[in-house]
Motif scaffolding. Structure first.
Motif, PDB file in Angstrom:
ATOM      1  N   VAL A   1       8.331  -9.425   1.132  1.00  0.00           N
ATOM      2  CA  VAL A   1       7.278  -8.733   1.565  1.00  0.00           C
ATOM      3  C   VAL A   1       6.848  -7.776   0.369  1.00  0.00           C
ATOM      4  O   VAL A   1       7.620  -7.058  -0.267  1.00  0.00           O
ATOM      5  CB  VAL A   1       7.526  -7.942   2.746  1.00  0.00           C
TER       6      VAL A   1
ATOM      7  N   ARG B   1       4.711  -4.702  -0.019  1.00  0.00           N
ATOM      8  CA  ARG B   1       4.164  -3.540   0.898  1.00  0.00           C
ATOM      9  C   ARG B   1       3.146  -2.841   0.301  1.00  0.00           C
ATOM     10  O   ARG B   1       3.209  -2.644  -0.867  1.00  0.00           O
ATOM     11  CB  ARG B   1       5.232  -2.716   1.325  1.00  0.00           C
TER      12      ARG B   1
ATOM     13  N   ASP C   1       0.136  -5.641   3.714  1.00  0.00           N
ATOM     14  CA  ASP C   1       1.245  -6.080   3.371  1.00  0.00           C
ATOM     15  C   ASP C   1       1.196  -7.463   3.122  1.00  0.00           C
ATOM     16  O   ASP C   1       0.315  -8.260   3.823  1.00  0.00           O
ATOM     17  CB  ASP C   1       2.380  -5.900   4.430  1.00  0.00           C
TER      18      ASP C   1
ATOM     19  N   GLY D   1       3.376 -11.076   3.333  1.00  0.00           N
ATOM     20  CA  GLY D   1       4.513 -11.970   3.850  1.00  0.00           C
ATOM     21  C   GLY D   1       4.464 -13.129   2.942  1.00  0.00           C
ATOM     22  O   GLY D   1       3.759 -14.099   3.170  1.00  0.00           O
TER      23      GLY D   1
ATOM     24  N   ASN E   1      10.610  -7.245   8.282  1.00  0.00           N
ATOM     25  CA  ASN E   1      11.212  -7.198   7.044  1.00  0.00           C
ATOM     26  C   ASN E   1      11.291  -8.490   6.055  1.00  0.00           C
ATOM     27  O   ASN E   1      11.258  -9.463   6.517  1.00  0.00           O
ATOM     28  CB  ASN E   1      12.856  -6.936   7.257  1.00  0.00           C
ATOM     29  N   GLY E   2      11.564  -8.227   4.986  1.00  0.00           N
ATOM     30  CA  GLY E   2      11.689  -9.485   4.014  1.00  0.00           C
ATOM     31  C   GLY E   2      13.257  -9.268   3.408  1.00  0.00           C
ATOM     32  O   GLY E   2      13.609  -8.319   3.252  1.00  0.00           O
TER      33      GLY E   2
ATOM     34  N   ARG F   1      13.694  -9.686   0.356  1.00  0.00           N
ATOM     35  CA  ARG F   1      13.255  -8.918  -0.662  1.00  0.00           C
ATOM     36  C   ARG F   1      12.035  -8.093  -0.496  1.00  0.00           C
ATOM     37  O   ARG F   1      11.145  -8.802   0.182  1.00  0.00           O
ATOM     38  CB  ARG F   1      13.200  -9.719  -2.288  1.00  0.00           C
ATOM     39  N   GLU F   2      11.751  -6.856  -0.863  1.00  0.00           N
ATOM     40  CA  GLU F   2      10.850  -6.187  -0.714  1.00  0.00           C
ATOM     41  C   GLU F   2      10.105  -5.634  -2.148  1.00  0.00           C
ATOM     42  O   GLU F   2      11.258  -4.931  -2.815  1.00  0.00           O
ATOM     43  CB  GLU F   2      10.825  -5.165   0.429  1.00  0.00           C
TER      44      GLU F   2
ATOM     45  N   ASP G   1       7.530  -2.471  -3.308  1.00  0.00           N
ATOM     46  CA  ASP G   1       6.287  -1.668  -2.840  1.00  0.00           C
ATOM     47  C   ASP G   1       5.292  -1.449  -3.874  1.00  0.00           C
ATOM     48  O   ASP G   1       5.734  -1.112  -5.140  1.00  0.00           O
ATOM     49  CB  ASP G   1       7.214  -0.077  -2.577  1.00  0.00           C
TER      50      ASP G   1
END
Ligand code: URP
Ligand code: ZN
Ligand code: ZN
Length: 477
Positions: A9, A11, A25, A27, A42-43, A45-46, A48
């Motif tokens: 994700v 964000r 966001d 996905g 949630n992912g 991996r995220e 920001d």
């Protein structure tokens, strides 16, 4: 903690497409964008992206990698270093050229080019064809079959002895493009004028790199552009004039558009940031670095190109990356030391710098909008070569090819670039942005500091029919 819904994700992105800019966001699952919205689950991996613009990964629809050259000349970048360099500058799809040598079958050229690419690319790639020998076999069988298999664009040359076609041959290949829905790209410079001028210059001992520009003045490009337009009108087929350098060719294209003709145009960074003076103001050999065709013009012509980028004249902004080392006999110094300009291989490197240059000097300097940047560098090239909507946009179902931009001062230094060329023509130039991340089908290939190699991760893409029509907005003059 709940099981992650997404592989990745991103964000708080400020997402820019060719038409809109919005907060979301992003996905990603299985390398594709599966959701755009706020407060996504949630992912695994995220990332920001708060405060950062996110654009589609660039589609560089005009670059040359490991293209066979006449000995001793050799390209410094193949699919490994070329796509590495592309990724580090925000480009996630490249379209180089499978070039037919005279006497060679087009099919053999394509097979050979696949061998050169296989297992080496870090980002996805498609092929244009270069048609240099349009035999009856090529026109009736090979070209139609290759178009049907996903090689839907080809380039023809009006100059260079080993590549050029005469008008009758160009009409023949344009007719194949019309019948089979392919995109014809034209290198428009008048070969006879160039040869005549070159002989005169050489006879007068004017052989330094700067005389390359004298041998290819704007009228040479103007005449060929007009002729290409007339040939396309006769056949009734859209064409794309590649690497347009300045006012004279731009006026021809504006005229054609005014007539309702389907003429697309591409330009490149060298026509915004270099001038003929970069080929030398004295007889120094250093200007060989900037020898390309058509040659860069002057500051006034740079403005003409900027205007065409802003007002819709240009459909595409490509690098025309043509990688030759400066300090090498197989590069810009063929046969050893200082060669006459007519022996210097044409072209300059630019895959990695294309997107950051236009983002910094175009978008952040207020010359073009962010959405137009996306259109020129990603969406239109994907549409022109039948790769849209999989490539060139940020949309559910499309590949997660993304650039997260970092707006910070950057100085271009060749030792920080990732190509295998020993110079950049933009050495020392100050930019205001560089990709903080490049993602290719959801995988981080560049994180702002390091390249994450995986040769062979780049897949070959079969192109569909161009979907660029209807034509871009009519020009203002
Ligand atoms: O000088 C140039 N443009 N070299 C690359 C080959 C081509 O004509 O695009
Ligand atoms: Zn060309
Ligand atoms: Zn080119």
């Amino acid at each position: 903690m709940s099981i992650p819904t997404f592989d990745l994700v991103i964000r708080n992105a400020l997402v820019a497409t060719a038409s809109d800019t919005f907060a979301a966001d992003i996905g990603v699952n299985g390398g594709r964008i599966v959701q755009l919205g706020s407060s996504l689950a949630n992912g695994k991996r995220e990332i920001d992206a708060l405060g950062r613009v996110v654009t589609p990964g660039g589609v560089d629809a005009h670059c040359h990698l490991d293209q066979p050259m006449q000995a001793p000349v050799r390209m410094a970048d193949g699919f490994d270093s070329g796509t590495r360099s592309a990724a580090c500058g925000g480009t996630t799809t490249v379209i180089p050229f499978a070039a037919q040598a005279k006497g060679q079958s087009l099919r053999a050229a394509v097979d050979d080019y696949h061998r050169r690419a296989e297992g080496r690319a870090h980002v996805d790639y498609a092929f244009h064809l270069i048609v240099s020998d349009p035999t009856p076999q090529v026109l009736r069988e090979e070209l139609p079959a290759l178009i049907a298999e996903g090689y839907t664009s080809f380039k023809v040359y009006m100059t260079y002895d080993d590549l050029k076609l005469d008008d009758g041959q160009i009409l023949d290949v344009l007719d194949v493009a019309r019948q089979h829905g392919a995109m014809a790209m034209i290198h428009a410079e008048n070969a006879d004028c160039i040869e005549w001028l070159t002989k005169k210059l050489e006879a007068a001992g004017r052989t330094a790199p700067r005389f390359h520009a004298h041998s290819r003045p704007m009228l040479v490009e103007r005449e060929a552009t007009h002729r290409a337009i007339a040939l396309a009108e006769l056949v009734d087929v859209p064409i794309l004039i590649v690497h347009v350098s300045g006012r004279d060719a731009v006026e021809q294209i504006r005229w054609a558009r005014g007539q309702g003709l389907k003429v697309f145009a591409e330009t490149c960074p060298q026509y915004l940031f270099l001038t003929a003076e970069d080929l030398g103001i004295d007889n120094s050999y250093a200007g060989a670095r900037c020898v390309c065709s058509p040659p860069p013009r002057d500051k006034g012509n740079q403005e003409v190109i900027w205007n065409g980028l802003a007002d819709g004249l240009f459909t595409l902004f490509s690098s025309d990356h043509a990688p030759f080392d400066y300090d090498a006999p197989e590069g810009k110094k063929p046969g050893g030391e200082e060669a006459p300009f007519s022996h210097i291989p044409n072209g300059i490197p630019g895959l990695e710098t294309r997107m950051p240059l236009l983002y910094s000097k175009g978008v952040l300097a207020g010359r073009i909008t962010l959405n137009r940047f996306v259109e020129l560098t990603a969406t239109n090239p994907a549409k022109a070569y039948g790769l849209h909507p999989r490539k060139g946009s940020i949309a559910v179902g499309g590949d997660a090819d993304l650039v997260i931009w970092d707006e910070r001062p950057v100085t271009i230094r060749n030792d920080r670039l990732h190509h295998d060329v020993d110079y950049t023509p933009y050495e020392g130039m100050q930019l205001q942005a560089w990709p903080a991340f490049t993602l290719a089908r959801g995988e981080v290939v560049w994180d702002g500091q390091a390249f994450h190699p995986r040769p062979g991760r780049g897949q070959f893409l079969r192109c569909g029919e161009p979907t660029i029509l209807p034509l871009p907005r009519k020009s203002s003059i």
